[in-house]
Write a protein that holds these residues in place. Structure first.
Motif, short mmCIF file in Angstrom:
data_model
loop_
_atom_site.label_atom_id
_atom_site.label_comp_id
_atom_site.label_asym_id
_atom_site.label_seq_id
_atom_site.Cartn_x
_atom_site.Cartn_y
_atom_site.Cartn_z
N PRO A 5 0.81 -1.22 0.00
CA PRO A 5 0.00 0.00 0.00
C PRO A 5 0.84 1.27 0.00
O PRO A 5 1.88 1.35 0.65
CB PRO A 5 -0.82 -0.12 1.28
CG PRO A 5 -0.02 -1.02 2.17
CD PRO A 5 0.69 -1.97 1.25
N PHE A 6 0.38 2.25 -0.76
CA PHE A 6 0.99 3.57 -0.81
C PHE A 6 -0.08 4.60 -0.45
O PHE A 6 -1.27 4.37 -0.65
CB PHE A 6 1.53 3.87 -2.21
CG PHE A 6 2.87 3.26 -2.49
CD1 PHE A 6 4.01 4.04 -2.57
CD2 PHE A 6 3.00 1.90 -2.69
CE1 PHE A 6 5.25 3.48 -2.84
CE2 PHE A 6 4.24 1.32 -2.95
CZ PHE A 6 5.37 2.12 -3.01
N LEU A 7 0.37 5.73 0.08
CA LEU A 7 -0.51 6.87 0.29
C LEU A 7 -0.37 7.78 -0.90
O LEU A 7 0.73 8.25 -1.22
CB LEU A 7 -0.15 7.59 1.59
CG LEU A 7 -0.36 6.79 2.87
CD1 LEU A 7 0.11 7.59 4.09
CD2 LEU A 7 -1.83 6.40 3.03
N VAL A 211 -5.00 8.94 -0.04
CA VAL A 211 -5.76 7.70 0.10
C VAL A 211 -4.81 6.53 -0.15
O VAL A 211 -3.77 6.68 -0.81
CB VAL A 211 -6.95 7.64 -0.87
CG1 VAL A 211 -7.99 8.67 -0.51
CG2 VAL A 211 -6.49 7.81 -2.31
N GLU A 212 -5.17 5.39 0.37
CA GLU A 212 -4.30 4.22 0.26
C GLU A 212 -4.59 3.47 -1.03
O GLU A 212 -5.74 3.20 -1.38
CB GLU A 212 -4.51 3.31 1.47
CG GLU A 212 -3.42 2.26 1.63
CD GLU A 212 -3.52 1.55 2.98
OE1 GLU A 212 -4.10 0.45 3.01
OE2 GLU A 212 -3.02 2.10 3.98
N ARG A 213 -3.52 3.14 -1.75
CA ARG A 213 -3.62 2.38 -2.99
C ARG A 213 -2.39 1.48 -3.14
O ARG A 213 -1.28 1.86 -2.71
CB ARG A 213 -3.64 3.31 -4.21
CG ARG A 213 -4.87 4.17 -4.37
CD ARG A 213 -6.07 3.36 -4.83
NE ARG A 213 -7.16 4.23 -5.23
CZ ARG A 213 -8.08 4.71 -4.40
NH1 ARG A 213 -8.03 4.40 -3.12
NH2 ARG A 213 -9.06 5.48 -4.85
N ALA A 228 3.11 9.86 -4.19
CA ALA A 228 2.87 8.56 -3.58
C ALA A 228 4.03 8.21 -2.66
O ALA A 228 5.19 8.34 -3.03
CB ALA A 228 2.70 7.48 -4.65
N ARG A 230 5.13 5.21 0.52
CA ARG A 230 4.72 3.94 1.12
C ARG A 230 3.99 4.19 2.43
O ARG A 230 4.41 4.99 3.27
CB ARG A 230 5.95 3.05 1.35
CG ARG A 230 5.60 1.61 1.68
CD ARG A 230 6.85 0.76 1.79
NE ARG A 230 7.57 0.69 0.54
CZ ARG A 230 7.30 -0.14 -0.44
NH1 ARG A 230 6.28 -0.98 -0.32
NH2 ARG A 230 8.01 -0.16 -1.55
N ALA A 231 2.88 3.51 2.59
CA ALA A 231 2.10 3.67 3.82
C ALA A 231 2.83 3.04 4.99
O ALA A 231 3.48 2.00 4.84
CB ALA A 231 0.72 3.02 3.65
N THR A 233 3.63 0.89 8.30
CA THR A 233 3.11 -0.38 8.79
C THR A 233 2.27 -0.13 10.04
O THR A 233 2.73 0.54 10.97
CB THR A 233 4.27 -1.33 9.13
OG1 THR A 233 5.06 -1.52 7.96
CG2 THR A 233 3.73 -2.68 9.61
#
Length: 264
Positions: A5-7, A211-213, A228, A230-231, A233
């Motif tokens: 997931p990325f933001l 948003v997360e994708r 973008a 990285r979200a 953990t």
């Protein structure tokens, strides 16, 4: 590409996301019925039978979401909204959440004097967020995003409502992402569409919140225009105690925006 997931921001260029944001609301809404359509999609009908949501295509790859409003069951449609393929699910979900919630009590909570009423319009929301006016094609007025990757289009002048609802003439309002001649996605709204869900959808359309994708879920042609990262953990937390059910909430991206209201 990685599925981690990325933001991603802005939301309007982040890709379609998870359609369960929409189907989950309709499936869990009390009294709504569900039926299968001929093309493998699904339709959801409100308990009062005055609103019908229909999505085209199989559940794993939904295409267009169409919403029709009726005065009474079996009458001609009173209004229509359509979210084309590729529309970020958060935008469709913002419209869905408040429309479904409003139907519970005849929209009273969202009308003037109600606790969820917003004294703004789509045009005033966008002006407050820096979207600039543009004449647009003949017969239309546009508001263009600060990054020039999206626009909100308002049709001016009168046309027969039944022809507009049938899609025979251009819609009263459109959200368009990318090149207007070859949009990445678009959402159209006819005259008569309830304004309170349209305002919430516009708030989400113009949101700057990430948003997360998964990285592979972002359309390739949007990659030069998005940010973008990285979200993080998630940190494990204690399991919360059970809470009593609450009234459906407006999605965070659809909350009110500060600023004056300019009508359109």
């Amino acid at each position: 590409m990685s599925s981690a997931p990325f933001l991603v921001r802005p939301l309007r260029l982040a890709g379609p996301g998870d359609h369960r944001l929409v189907t989950g609301q309709l499936t869990s809404a009390p009294g709504w019925s569900r039926a299968r359509t001929a093309d493998g999609g699904a339709s959801f009908t409100s308990p009062c039978r005055t609103t019908v949501f229909t999505n085209s295509g199989p559940p794993e790859t939904p295409g267009t979401w169409s919403v029709h409003g009726y005065t009474v069951s079996g009458s001609e449609p009173l209004w229509r909204a359509e979210f084309g393929p590729g529309t970020p699910a958060e935008i469709t979900a913002a419209f869905t959440a408040v429309l479904v919630d409003g139907l519970r009590n005849g929209h009273r909570d969202y009308l003037l004097g109600g606790p969820h009423h917003l004294d703004c319009t789509p045009a005033s929301v966008l002006a407050d967020r820096g979207w600039q006016p543009d004449p647009g094609p003949r017969g239309f007025h546009d508001q263009v995003a600060p990054d020039e990757t999206a626009l909100y289009r308002h049709r001016v002048g009168h046309q027969p409502a039944d022809e507009e609802i049938a899609g025979l003439v251009p819609p009263s309002w459109s959200m368009i992402a990318g090149d207007p001649q070859r949009p990445s996605w678009r959402a159209d709204f006819s005259i008569g569409v309830p304004f309170y869900p349209l305002v919430r959808a516009t708030l989400t359309f113009s949101s700057s919140e990430p948003v997360e994708r998964p990285l592979g879920g972002i359309p390739a042609r949007h990659l030069p225009h998005v940010t973008a990262r990285r979200a993080p953990t998630p940190t494990p937390t204690a399991r919360p105690h059970a809470c009593p059910p609450q009234r459906p909430a407006v999605p965070p991206a659809a909350l009110p925006v500060a600023g004056g209201a300019r009508r359109r």
